[in-house]
Structure formats: structure tokens, C-alpha cells
Scaffold this motif. Structure first.
Motif, PDB file in Angstrom:
ATOM      1  N   THR A   1      18.459  31.020  27.655  1.00 13.41           N
ATOM      2  CA  THR A   1      18.311  31.909  26.901  1.00 13.41           C
ATOM      3  C   THR A   1      19.731  30.445  26.058  1.00 13.41           C
ATOM      4  OG1 THR A   1      17.931  33.664  27.864  1.00 13.41           O
ATOM      5  CG2 THR A   1      19.300  33.840  25.486  1.00 13.41           C
ATOM      6  N   PRO A   2      19.253  30.832  24.451  1.00 14.35           N
ATOM      7  CA  PRO A   2      20.708  29.465  23.924  1.00 14.35           C
ATOM      8  C   PRO A   2      21.796  30.742  23.865  1.00 14.35           C
ATOM      9  CG  PRO A   2      18.532  29.461  22.892  1.00 14.35           C
ATOM     10  CD  PRO A   2      18.127  30.421  23.790  1.00 14.35           C
ATOM     11  N   PHE A   3      21.729  31.847  23.512  1.00 15.07           N
ATOM     12  CA  PHE A   3      23.325  32.994  23.138  1.00 15.07           C
ATOM     13  C   PHE A   3      23.989  32.659  24.734  1.00 15.07           C
ATOM     14  CE2 PHE A   3      25.894  36.556  23.926  1.00 15.07           C
ATOM     15  CZ  PHE A   3      26.231  36.526  22.483  1.00 15.07           C
ATOM     16  N   VAL A   4      22.733  32.667  25.742  1.00 18.96           N
ATOM     17  CA  VAL A   4      23.733  33.031  26.886  1.00 18.96           C
ATOM     18  C   VAL A   4      24.020  31.532  27.076  1.00 18.96           C
ATOM     19  CG1 VAL A   4      23.784  33.217  29.790  1.00 18.96           C
ATOM     20  CG2 VAL A   4      22.701  34.906  27.858  1.00 18.96           C
ATOM     21  N   LEU A   5      23.377  30.261  27.032  1.00 19.15           N
ATOM     22  CA  LEU A   5      23.822  28.691  27.409  1.00 19.15           C
ATOM     23  C   LEU A   5      25.346  28.219  26.377  1.00 19.15           C
ATOM     24  CD1 LEU A   5      20.168  27.047  27.646  1.00 19.15           C
ATOM     25  CD2 LEU A   5      21.952  27.962  29.465  1.00 19.15           C
ATOM     26  N   GLY A   6      25.032  28.303  24.988  1.00 25.19           N
ATOM     27  CA  GLY A   6      25.909  28.206  24.288  1.00 25.19           C
ATOM     28  C   GLY A   6      27.763  29.331  24.995  1.00 25.19           C
ATOM     29  N   ALA A   7      27.037  30.487  25.455  1.00 25.78           N
ATOM     30  CA  ALA A   7      28.641  31.161  25.373  1.00 25.78           C
ATOM     31  C   ALA A   7      29.128  30.537  27.175  1.00 25.78           C
ATOM     32  CB  ALA A   7      28.146  32.558  26.607  1.00 25.78           C
ATOM     33  N   LEU A   8      28.197  30.022  28.041  1.00 28.64           N
ATOM     34  CA  LEU A   8      28.474  29.372  29.221  1.00 28.64           C
ATOM     35  C   LEU A   8      29.011  27.767  28.679  1.00 28.64           C
ATOM     36  CD1 LEU A   8      25.831  30.226  31.243  1.00 28.64           C
ATOM     37  CD2 LEU A   8      27.995  31.027  31.727  1.00 28.64           C
TER      38      LEU A   8
END
Length: 278
Positions: free
Chosen positions: A143-150
Motif C-alpha cells: 500500500t503506497p500510503f503505508v510505504l510512504g509512512a514507513l
């Protein structure tokens, strides 16, 4: 065609669901619940490492931060919301960053999960730092949102973890927990097996972390926030059992300690001061 996550693959037992009567349909779907339980059981060693990381962060004054989209984001928000009344912690200690913001807690915000920059921005707004643990929750692990957050959390020095149902997920993160639930009976509907496993895992992690931090004694909550009559009755019962006193005495102790279960139990255990001889 690029390969899909296992959570998008068809399940061999899902091809005839629409032809089953209600009883058999429920039994078939419930097979997925049992698969979810087994997946969590297989992941207990890696979940234990996540518990230690969470307890370490919280014990050092840091925070446990969940980041997710859709079902995963709402599950993180649910777990975060349940920690303050259960463990007596500030709502700021366990929080959830959800793609689409607060509106996504009650309705789907389509497309929000694809915004990698929004995930990074959410972490910046939360001011994640070196004392925090940021846990990305994503069934697919992509999930891009999650990858960006991490990615942003790592850049800011926070410790990171990924909770996923996709063994092939390769996000850069300090810890990885794979809940290998396999294909869904309704292909791609990760609110079913993957969601059930994630809900179970998040509850285990937060509960075990706070147990490690001393919020439970003898299997009873000693840090609960008794903000309702039901919780006040629970607080009285817990003090009565843990301190070995009657409920009337337990209530009096709690009233004298500002309704702190821990303080009431400790006060009951203190020896009474003997009067000084004249």
C-alpha cells in the motif's frame, strides 16, 4: 501481467459460494476464521519481537503509531482507541494514521491508499521521532500510503515494522510480521481472513506490551481509567480481589486515591503505622 499479492488470488473453496444455502455458506466462510487464527499462531515468534519493540518505545516515553489504509487503517484506529480506557494511557501514546483521515473511519475514501506522499505527510504531522515505533499495517504489504509512512518514519529516526499477510512483501522496515492467511474465499476481500488476523495481532501486541509495562496484576487491570459506572464497578472488584478486602473497603481506598486502582492496591498493602508510645 505483474504478479498479484496472494491476498488477491482465488481460493479453491470460493468458486461456489453463491450457490450455497446460508448455513453452509457461513460454515465455509468460518473456515477462513480458523485459517486466520492459525496464521497468527505461526507468527507468534515475530509478534513477540514486535511486542518487545513496542514496550521499549512506550517505556522510554515514545509512542506506538499505526499507519494503514482502508480496513487495515480502521483496525489500527480501533486498537489505538481501546488502549486508553483499558490501560490508563494517554490517547497520544497509541495513535493511528489512516489514509483519508477521520472521514475514512466511517466510510471508504477510495484512492487515499495510493497517496504515498500523504503517508509521509501524516508521519510528519505526528512528529514521529527516534523514541517512537511506527507499525505499517497492510494486507498486501504494498500500500503506497503505508510505504510512504514507513519511509518517512525511518528518515526521522523512528523504529519501524510492517504487519502484512503477504509473504512476498519486501518493504524496507526494521521488523516484519507475516500473517500468512493465504487467498481469501472472496478474492481480494481482505476484510475477511487478513483483517481478522490483523485485528487479532494488533490486540495481542498492544495488550502484551502494556502487560510488560506493569498495567496488569494477577490477570486484572490496575491502570484502567474508570470513567463510567461499569468501569468503576470493575475497579472496585479488582481492588477487592488484589488487596484481599471487601468491596466497601475497596471503594473507600479508590476514593482516597482518585480512583487509581494501582495506588489503591499499594495503599492497602502498606502496613498501618503503629501509634507512638506516650
Amino acid at each position: 501481467m505483474r504478479s498479484l499479492p496472494i491476498t488477491e488470488a482465488p481460493h479453491p473453496r470460493g468458486s461456489d459460494l453463491e450457490r450455497l444455502p446460508a448455513g453452509r455458506l457461513l460454515a465455509r466462510l468460518h473456515e477462513g476464521d480458523r485459517e486466520a487464527v492459525r496464521a497468527v499462531g505461526r507468527a507468534l515468534p515475530s509478534l513477540a519481537r514486535l511486542v518487545e519493540a513496542a514496550a521499549s518505545a512506550l517505556g522510554a516515553g515514545g509512542r506506538l503509531v499505526y499507519a494503514g489504509a482502508g480496513t487495515s487503517g480502521r483496525l489500527g484506529a480501533l486498537d489505538a482507541a481501546e488502549c486508553p480506557p483499558t490501560f490508563g494511557v494517554s490517547p497520544r501514546q497509541v495513535l493511528a494514521l489512516v489514509a483519508g483521515g477521520r472521514r475514512a473511519l466511517t466510510r471508504a475514501v477510495e484512492g487515499a491508499e495510493d497517496d504515498r506522499a500523504a503517508g509521509a505527510a501524516a508521519v510528519r504531522r505526528a512528529r514521529a521521532g527516534a523514541r517512537d515505533l511506527v507499525v505499517g499495517v497492510s494486507a498486501s504489504g504494498t500500500t503506497p500510503f503505508v510505504l510512504g509512512a514507513l519511509e518517512e518514519a525511518r528518515r526521522r529516526g523512528a523504529r519501524t515494522a510492517l504487519l502484512t499477510s503477504n509473504p512476498a512483501a519486501r518493504a524496507r522496515t526494521g521488523l516484519r510480521v507475516v500473517l500468512d492467511t493465504g487467498p481469501e474465499l472472496v478474492a481480494g476481500s481482505t476484510r475477511m481472513k487478513a483483517g481478522t488476523a490483523a485485528k487479532m495481532a494488533l490486540g495481542l501486541v498492544s495488550t502484551a506490551a502494556f502487560v510488560r509495562l506493569g498495567t496488569v496484576r494477577g490477570g486484572r487491570m490496575v491502570a484502567l481509567a474508570p470513567a463510567s459506572e461499569k468501569l468503576r464497578r470493575r475497579a472496585v472488584r479488582n481492588v477487592a480481589v488484589l488487596a484481599g478486602v471487601g468491596e466497601a473497603r475497596a471503594r473507600k481506598l479508590l476514593e482516597g486515591c482518585g480512583w487509581s486502582v494501582r495506588d489503591a492496591v499499594d495503599r492497602a498493602a502498606r502496613p498501618k503505622a503503629r501509634p507512638r508510645p506516650r
